[in-house]
Design a protein around this motif. Structure first.
Motif, short mmCIF file in Angstrom:
data_model
loop_
_atom_site.label_atom_id
_atom_site.label_comp_id
_atom_site.label_asym_id
_atom_site.label_seq_id
_atom_site.Cartn_x
_atom_site.Cartn_y
_atom_site.Cartn_z
N HIS A 1 117.65 -13.41 -78.29
CA HIS A 1 118.52 -14.59 -78.37
C HIS A 1 119.18 -14.95 -77.05
O HIS A 1 119.78 -16.01 -76.93
N ASP A 2 119.11 -14.04 -76.07
CA ASP A 2 119.73 -14.33 -74.77
C ASP A 2 118.76 -15.06 -73.83
O ASP A 2 119.04 -15.22 -72.66
N THR B 1 110.49 -20.64 -73.14
CA THR B 1 109.88 -19.83 -72.07
C THR B 1 109.19 -18.61 -72.68
O THR B 1 108.06 -18.26 -72.30
N SER B 2 109.86 -17.97 -73.64
CA SER B 2 109.24 -16.80 -74.31
C SER B 2 107.89 -17.21 -74.91
O SER B 2 106.89 -16.49 -74.80
N ARG B 3 107.91 -18.37 -75.54
CA ARG B 3 106.70 -18.86 -76.20
C ARG B 3 105.60 -19.14 -75.17
O ARG B 3 104.42 -18.79 -75.37
N ASN C 1 111.17 -2.09 -83.22
CA ASN C 1 112.21 -2.58 -84.12
C ASN C 1 113.42 -3.11 -83.36
O ASN C 1 114.01 -4.11 -83.72
N ASN C 2 113.80 -2.43 -82.26
CA ASN C 2 115.09 -2.74 -81.62
C ASN C 2 115.00 -3.76 -80.49
O ASN C 2 116.01 -4.04 -79.85
N PRO D 1 118.94 -6.45 -81.90
CA PRO D 1 117.78 -5.69 -82.36
C PRO D 1 117.05 -6.44 -83.48
O PRO D 1 117.69 -6.97 -84.39
N GLY D 2 115.74 -6.51 -83.38
CA GLY D 2 114.96 -7.22 -84.40
C GLY D 2 114.57 -8.63 -83.97
O GLY D 2 113.62 -9.21 -84.51
N ALA D 3 115.29 -9.17 -82.97
CA ALA D 3 115.07 -10.58 -82.61
C ALA D 3 113.67 -10.81 -82.03
O ALA D 3 113.05 -11.85 -82.30
N ALA D 4 113.16 -9.86 -81.25
CA ALA D 4 111.82 -10.07 -80.65
C ALA D 4 110.76 -10.09 -81.75
O ALA D 4 109.83 -10.91 -81.70
#
Ligand code: NAP
Length: 342
Positions: free
Chosen positions: A38-39, A44-46, A64-65, A70-73
């Motif tokens: 989320h930061d 760009t990630s996409r 997982n983290n 944690p979990g956002a990726a």
């Protein structure tokens, strides 16, 4: 925007067998540890993931983290699997892991069956998957019998929630013990994921690479660019916006004068080879076929393109390797050392 993968995506990537298994992995894999939470700008990630797939990078490494939070990726990657990659799941090797702290209380980290099984269930939900291709024990747990941790990995495969299992950051001794248990259970270990780079060579000193070769287990070397230190990024100071300015996992003490000298020395050798330092760092990891794939990160698609260029020159002369050894010394950056020293 609709995404259609490049029709050329399988023309120039190199695919290596993972140990003595039938699974091939691309010589370069993409990890989603940083820059997919989320930061970070989601577009760009996409774009990084799309570019990776266009370049033939079929292996995406998660845990997982990974986030933050944690979990956002995994949630981000799940969205991509429903949109951009909706028709391409079977062209991908997707991994996840459990071992580090994921939720509060006694069942949210380490290596118990309770934690591993429930964590993978959560990961599958976040990614919208029925199974991951590879599931790892993220770190050795000195307080849980290895039989329990390996038994959980075996159950996970038998339940169809993972196709293969792996170990991360286990040292050579613990790897041998874990692999023996897995073999007895009938779920062989596919792969080991250790940190390894020109500035962090513990896998050579520990004998882990020898062990993996002997046991026929593949390896995926993480932080192959030493979190960006093995690129041109820190040659002349610490640039704004770089990982070292984000208070994350490059510690204050990592970019020391001594390490910058090492990086500059390596950069000169890379220039003589007609490569960027990132390209030489990746080629070096892959130099003697003991590492199946170099696991890298990126904060822009162009970084990924630069890194991919490593494949144009994977050969080293003995003189080059000797010259590299002068600078390729332990730089005190192995923040995972504790996980492998038990
Ligand atoms: P890395 O490739 O060593 O570092 C990636 C960073 O290097 C990028 O974020 C970027 O830094 C910089 N960079 C990358 N390519 C560049 C280029 N061509 N030119 C200039 N700078 C470049 O890898 P990592 O992100 O530390 O780790 C990679 C993956 O390994 C993770 O995503 C994860 O999947 C895995 N991993 C596993 C464990 C484990 O315990 N199993 C632990 C850590 C990592 P900036 O962001 O500063 O631009």
């Amino acid at each position: 925007m609709t995404y259609t993968p490049s029709a050329e995506r399988y023309t120039s990537m190199v695919y290596n067998h993972c140990g003595r298994s039938g699974l091939k992995l691309p010589a370069i894999s993409l990890g989603l540890w940083h820059n997919f939470g989320h930061d970070f700008n989601e577009q760009t990630s996409r774009a990084i993931c799309r570019r990776a797939f266009d370049l033939g990078i079929t292996h995406f490494d998660l845990a997982n983290n990974y986030g933050p939070p944690p979990g956002a990726a995994e949630s981000f990657f799940g969205r991509l699997l429903k949109t951009d990659f909706a028709f391409h799941r079977d062209e991908m090797v997707i991994s996840s892991k459990a071992g580090y702290r994921m939720w509060p209380g006694p069942y949210g980290e380490w290596g118990s069956r309770k934690y591993l099984v429930s964590s993978l269930d959560q990961s599958l939900k976040r990614m919208g998957l029925d199974y991951v291709d590879i599931f790892y024990s993220h770190r050795f747990d000195p307080a849980t019998p290895l039989e329990e941790t390996m038994g959980a990995l075996d159950s996970i495969v038998r339940q169809g929630k993972a196709l293969y299992v792996g170990l991360s950051s286990y040292n050579s001794k613990r790897t041998r013990e874990a692999v023996k248990i897995l073999n007895e259970l009938g779920t062989p270990c596919l792969i080991h994921q250790p940190s390894y780079s020109m500035l962090n060579r513990w896998v050579e000193d520990d004998g882990l690479l020898d062990t993996l070769e002997e046991l026929g287990i593949g390896s995926i070397a993480f932080s192959a660019l030493a979190q960006g230190m093995l690129t041109d990024k820190y040659l002349n100071g610490i640039p704004e916006g770089s990982r070292a300015t984000q208070g994350k996992t490059i510690r204050d003490g990592h970019i020391t004068d001594e390490n910058v000298k090492r990086i500059r020395g390596l950069n000169e050798i890379a220039e003589q080879r007609g490569q960027s330092l990132a390209q030489m760092a990746i080629a070096w990891i892959l130099r003697n076929n003991r590492v199946t794939t170099a696991l890298i990160g990126a904060s822009t698609p162009s970084q990924l393109e630069d890194s991919y260029g490593a494949l144009s020159n994977l050969e080293f002369s003995d003189e080059e390797l000797k010259a590299i050894d002068v600078f390729a010394r332990d730089a005190g950056i192995n923040i995972w050392a504790l996980s492998s020293s038990s």
